[in-house]
Design a protein around this motif. Structure first.
Motif: not given
Ligand code: PLP
Length: 431
Positions: A138-140, A158-161, A173-180, A214-216
């Motif tokens: 993720l790239c703010p 890279m995913i722009a946030v 951010v929370e949504k993306l990291v919890s799903q992918d 989602k990723e440890r």
């Protein structure tokens, strides 16, 4: 009745009238064939002067032993001398066993940390990151282009946030990291961010520390480059992320980076990284394969010069005294030239090295080109976004530290004329 200075409220005749006089100003600037540069986020010569006496500190007649008795002229001390660890631990609010001192550049530490993760994984990884078919960060944004370049080099998607006023858009951010589970990291410049000058709120720090990923083996890459670089006597407060991660039960989530590049000499400073003891032990072993030890003479020079946190703070006040008038000049000029016109917004940072300005959508590229044609070099439009793509084409990064006040004044005047011309063109085209 709307505001009379608001370009969006003006009729075509009024806009055309402004356009003609702005075009005249622009032509005058062009005729002056100037060569001004506002693209470089580097200290000016007066700032470098502040640290020159450091060069006389370590000489052949001095003791060249660190406080633990180790000889800085010889191999050893792979993670740095104790006095360097002590000062960085005070700067970053971590223990000295949570620190590794690097070479001359925090960017190198970041690059190598990503590269090692791709090749070998991080502490706790089941597989090297590079063994997965897709790795994403993720790239703010806007953000630091060199972070994005590290991802590009390592084939990390890279995913722009969006950056908000208190840090990255944490809902996203929370949504993306919890799903992918292919998202392995996020880049953060948490204090006086490059380029927005924003400091993350306590809540943002807590959410980064606590979020479910989602990723440890997900990691936060916390580039605290501007942690002591205040412009005012009321510095922004940044919550300690390593402590927050420990409290959240995610002690290994964060890698922290910083350096003295803009404290002493860029390119000849000392860099450091901090993390949990488990992370540090894991990384130290890997670094010990790469080097028998870093440049301890430069460390000795630095930490005899900077001494302790109080001394460092007073040294940074001298930097601020040199660059504060430059930031004030830029902000005053932006206010006087663009204020009330509704064609640009900008941040007033309390520290760091940049002022971030947003034009109307679709204007940044043309503004940067027009400024270049009139002799003013700006950071390329789009550079502050992953893949160089600012989808709204509106962000311009201003770096006020290096030019003289006089050069800066002229450069901002030209920039403001270009912004007004481009804005009128856009407004007229849409009428
Ligand atoms: N991180 C950020 C956010 C920066 O803006 C810069 C330089 O502009 C760096 C890192 C580079 O740091 P170093 O000189 O320690 O490699």
């Amino acid at each position: 009745m709307g505001n009379k200075t608001d370009f969006l409220n003006m009729n075509i005749a009024e806009l055309n009238k402004h356009y003609v006089s702005l075009k005249e100003r622009y032509a005058e600037y062009k005729n002056q064939t100037m060569k001004l540069d506002m693209s470089r986020g580097k200290p000016c010569p007066e700032q470098l002067e502040l640290s020159k006496s450091m060069l006389d500190i370590v000489t052949s007649s001095d003791s060249l032993k660190a406080i633990d008795g180790s000889d800085c002229l010889n191999y050893g001390g792979v993670d740095g001398i104790p006095e360097a660890k002590e000062l960085f631990s005070q700067i970053l609010g971590v223990s000295s066993n949570e620190i590794i001192i690097g070479g001359n550049s925090s960017l190198t530490l970041m690059h190598d940390t990503v590269s090692r993760a791709m090749l070998h994984g991080v502490y706790g990884s089941e597989l090297p990151w590079g063994k997965h078919s897709t790795v994403k960060f993720l790239c703010p944004s806007p953000g630091y282009d060199r972070h994005f370049a590290i991802c590009e080099l390592s084939n990390i998607e890279m995913i722009a946030v969006d950056m908000l006023n208190d840090g990255p858009d944490m809902d996203a951010v929370e949504k993306l990291v919890s799903q992918d589970d292919t998202i392995k990291g996020i880049w953060c410049v948490p204090k006086y961010s490059n380029p927005d000058g924003i400091t993350y709120s306590d809540q943002t720090v807590d959410r980064l520390a606590n979020m479910q990923t989602k990723e440890r083996d997900f990691r936060v890459f916390w580039d605290d480059a501007y942690t002591v670089h205040h412009l005012t006597d009321k510095p922004d407060h940044l919550k300690n992320i390593l402590s927050a991660c420990k409290e959240a039960g995610n002690p290994d989530r964060v890698f922290i980076f910083t350096s003295t590049s803009k404290v002493t000499f860029p390119g000849a400073g000392v860099a450091a990284m901090a993390a949990s003891v488990e992370n540090i032990n894991y990384i130290r072993k890997q670094i010990a394969v790469q080097t028998i030890g870093p440049d301890k003479i430069n460390q000795l020079r630095h930490f005899r010069f900077l001494k302790d946190i109080d001394h460092l703070r007073s040294h940074m006040e001298k930097h601020a005294a040199i660059i504060r008038p430059k930031f004030e000049m830029v902000l005053n000029k932006l206010d006087s030239e663009l204020g009330g016109k509704n064609i640009a917004t900008w941040n007033k940072p309390n520290g760091g090295y940049f002022i971030s300005l947003n034009t109307l959508d679709s204007c940044a590229k043309i503004v940067v080109k027009m400024a270049a044609d009139a002799g003013v070099t700006l950071t390329p439009a789009g550079a502050t976004f992953p893949y160089g793509k600012d989808l709204r084409d509106r962000n311009i990064r201003i770096a006020p530290t290096f030019p003289s006040l006089k050069e800066l004044e002229k450069s901002i005047e030209i920039l403001c004329v270009c912004i007004q011309l481009a804005s009128i063109n856009k407004i007229l085209a849409e009428r």
